[in-house]
Motif scaffolding. Sequence first.
Motif, short mmCIF file in Angstrom:
data_model
loop_
_atom_site.label_atom_id
_atom_site.label_comp_id
_atom_site.label_asym_id
_atom_site.label_seq_id
_atom_site.Cartn_x
_atom_site.Cartn_y
_atom_site.Cartn_z
N ASN A 116 28.44 -19.96 -104.20
CA ASN A 116 28.40 -18.59 -104.75
C ASN A 116 28.83 -18.52 -106.22
O ASN A 116 29.57 -17.63 -106.62
N PHE A 117 28.37 -19.47 -107.00
CA PHE A 117 28.68 -19.45 -108.42
C PHE A 117 27.78 -18.42 -109.10
O PHE A 117 26.61 -18.29 -108.74
N PRO A 118 28.30 -17.70 -110.07
CA PRO A 118 27.45 -16.74 -110.80
C PRO A 118 26.43 -17.46 -111.67
O PRO A 118 26.75 -18.48 -112.30
N ILE A 119 25.21 -16.89 -111.67
CA ILE A 119 24.15 -17.49 -112.48
C ILE A 119 24.41 -17.18 -113.95
O ILE A 119 24.83 -16.07 -114.30
N CYS A 120 24.18 -18.16 -114.78
CA CYS A 120 24.40 -17.98 -116.22
C CYS A 120 23.15 -17.36 -116.83
O CYS A 120 22.04 -17.85 -116.61
N GLY A 121 23.33 -16.29 -117.58
CA GLY A 121 22.19 -15.58 -118.12
C GLY A 121 21.64 -16.20 -119.40
O GLY A 121 20.43 -16.21 -119.61
N ASN A 122 22.50 -16.72 -120.22
CA ASN A 122 22.04 -17.20 -121.53
C ASN A 122 22.34 -18.69 -121.68
O ASN A 122 23.17 -19.10 -122.49
N VAL A 123 21.65 -19.48 -120.85
CA VAL A 123 21.91 -20.91 -120.77
C VAL A 123 21.74 -21.61 -122.12
O VAL A 123 22.61 -22.37 -122.55
N GLU A 124 20.62 -21.31 -122.78
CA GLU A 124 20.33 -22.04 -124.01
C GLU A 124 21.38 -21.75 -125.08
O GLU A 124 21.80 -22.66 -125.80
N ALA A 125 21.81 -20.51 -125.15
CA ALA A 125 22.83 -20.16 -126.14
C ALA A 125 24.14 -20.90 -125.83
O ALA A 125 24.82 -21.40 -126.74
N ARG A 126 24.48 -20.95 -124.55
CA ARG A 126 25.71 -21.66 -124.17
C ARG A 126 25.60 -23.16 -124.50
O ARG A 126 26.54 -23.76 -125.00
N LYS A 127 24.44 -23.72 -124.18
CA LYS A 127 24.24 -25.14 -124.47
C LYS A 127 24.34 -25.41 -125.96
O LYS A 127 24.94 -26.40 -126.39
#
Lengths: 260, 349, 282
Positions: free
Chosen positions: B183-194
């Motif tokens: 039940n981990f929350p989905i990350c919305g802005n993956v590319e920005a985080r990466k």
Amino acid sequence: MKPKVAFFDFAGCEGCQLAVLNCEDVLLDILGLVDIVEFREAISETAPRFDVAFIEGSIHREEDVERLRGIRARSTYLVALGACACIGNVQARSNFIAPAENFKRVYGEVDRNQAQTDPEFWPLWAHTRVRAVKEIVPVDFELRGCPMVPAEFVHLVKALVSGSIPHFPANAVCVECKANENECAFDRGETCMGQITYGGCGAICVTNGYRCDGCRGVLPHANLAAHRQLLREKGLSDALIQNRYRLFCSAEPLGQEIRR
Amino acid sequence: MSTFLIRKDAVPDWIQRLARENAVYFPQRAGQSGFRFEPVQEGSEIQFEQYHPTIVPPGKKLAPAGEVLFQYRREGEDAVVEPVVDASFRILAGVRPCDLKGIDLMDQANREGCADPHYLTRRANTAIIAYDCLTPCDKACFCDATGSLRCRKGADIFLTPVDEDVLVEPLSERGLALLAGANFPICGNVEARKAKAEGGRAKPFGRQFKAPLQQIPGIVAKQWHSPVWEKHVQQCFSCGSCNLVCPTCYCFNVQDDFDLTNTSAGQRSRTWDGCMLPNFAEVAGGHNFRSHPADRQRHRVKRKFEYLTKRFEEGSFCTGCGRCGRQCTAGIDIFDIVNDLVDNTEATS
Amino acid sequence: MNVTASASDTTLDKNLYLPRMATILAVEEMTAREKFFRVELSQPLGHRPGQFVMLSRLGIGEAPISVSCGPRDDTILEMVVRNAGSLTQVFHGLQPGQKVGVRGPFGSGFDLADLYDKDIVFIAGGLGLAPLRSLIQPVLAQPDRFGTVTIISGCRTPAEELYRADLQSWSHKVKVIRLVDKTANLPWDGQVGLVTAPIAQLDLDPGRTVVALCGPPVMYKFVLMELDARRIPHSQIFVDLERRMKCGVGKCGHCQINHVYCCQEGPVYRFDHIEHLPEALQ
């Protein structure tokens, strides 16, 4: 026919023979494979010939030399059992001290002076040097270590009863430290002789938090110059390095070399 | 596949939950300064910040020292031979990119030609949770120089630290399955985080060779009678430590043994061997094809940067994890050897 | 024969480390150090000349041994084992009826088709005759397919000569030169000298001559010098190398010569493929 096996002790603590007896989980199996004809620690019996003679202890007196030669003549295989027989062990440190001086250190000056006038002690002063078995008679196999390693003893017995030749790799203790994933003793701030010492012990000392002091003897390819330099870099004085090398290996070239 | 974002402090709980149902190995402190991949138990310390490469790499869990190949039982002269293949499931967690690369290279070597069933069965049943490195582990590592830093291949889940969070990226179906129920929350802005993580990555990242990696195999190949080999064995003990801690050293020795209690039964097993050990290249009759330590050093280095790269069309069989240099009590470092070879080429050309 | 390899959970259908059991049919003492073994397998070996097997005695160990017979349809395998260590000493104590483990065949071996219509010179030093016999047999069995055949076989003393009966029977069909380094006061009906000596005297056409060479490491350098003097192209010389091997399948690393594995690309190499590989011959 089960091979006839005999154990003989010279100058040593008989700890290696005890280590044989302490192979409790396999001792009965071994006794099923071999016929022990001489074993002072366990039974008393004498035989004219043996297939395998295990020699424990280092050789000091001329009468020991004669006895050892006699055993060699009666044995098909001769095995040096433990560090005393293989490399002279700690008692070979006395090679660097005059016997009379040594006696004084142990028993005091008064007893020493008295002993020097007593003919019973005279053979003692004649003994000049502690020797490993290989310096006197050919040795077929060496079970190194203080004490010897039960697994190697079992390997040797298995090889001899199956007609093959026991094999003890000439690799450093480091090989077994890595197999055990040990933190290197040097990384603990220790200084260790593992790199120049015969493995086969399972790196038991380092695995249990100590260092290797070299009881299994110096490897034929050991880079002694590099090792000495390393110990110096780690802050050991030359005197301390000499002590370290002489602890087990005084009868070995390593122990003697440092004297020059 | 969705990527998730969790707080850093949620990771230990998750690993602990996985460990309740699976054999999970995670780098744990060993002695004063070392780390070892050890089974996670109740109360095991799970942390990523204080780390440097484990004493032996995690890939060794796939080829353990002394593994049994088969067991046999003789009845008279007839024999029943049964292979021993370990198909138990395990998770290697906290694997760093250099060791992912090491496992990938081991996979290739064990798959090539005759496939090795013992290794590959273990590998097929091993899930890997990897963790990115944003700063070099210590002064010994040079994973960027060997092209391992950005390795993702072979990971089932890839973790990237971003500030106080961790990106949790499943890279395989198995990885996704391991995350089911978390039940981990989905990350919305993956590319920005990466991109943020990438921006925080140390530059340059650890030590760099004096020549680009693509040129190294050619440079190494040109040097046979080089003074560099001799220079780097002056202090060598031929103890084999560099081989035994290497993630891409997989040479082994095979031996038979029989039971003392029932001498008609026994086993064949293999144990780690290494080309720096003095008798490695000795043949029957006693001739040793690499009797001098410099011959062996040359073989080791060429194996990493020339022989196996040619065989497997890889840029480097050295992962740059730095273990061999870190573990060498003589202070011999394959990174220095390569740079000396680069210098020597320039000096002689 | 009863060998069961139980199917385990392996994802791979074949386990390359499992030996097949073979029964010893005959053991013959060839010299003080070498014994000849004929064993029966459960199915034909299906080997090429120059390949080898991993021969084992369960509980004792395993070693690479050259196949010494030509390819055959039946289940027979012939080998020569030199008593040179722990395991081979045990092999020497085995009797007919006892069983050994066999894996393989391994290695590249010779391709007979490469040799069609060529003149062939076999040069064997000591135990090197054992693997070369696996090529000599099929060549002599189809004389029409090959040109002139010459066999040079050398050893140290008459007491160390292998396959004497074979050499004598081959000498009825093709030129066979048998040499010893010294007679050691033993009766000897061959020549005295090194295997290099007859090469200069041979009637060789460099264009159509192929040389197959196997012997101890020290032999190669001098034989190759002689062959150079006779202008035999290196692409027409095949050498059979010896290395320690633990797996036979390019994994254990012991037989690696530069980027090639002796157990995979070798042990038979075309000389021009390895002449620039340091460590290959010495």
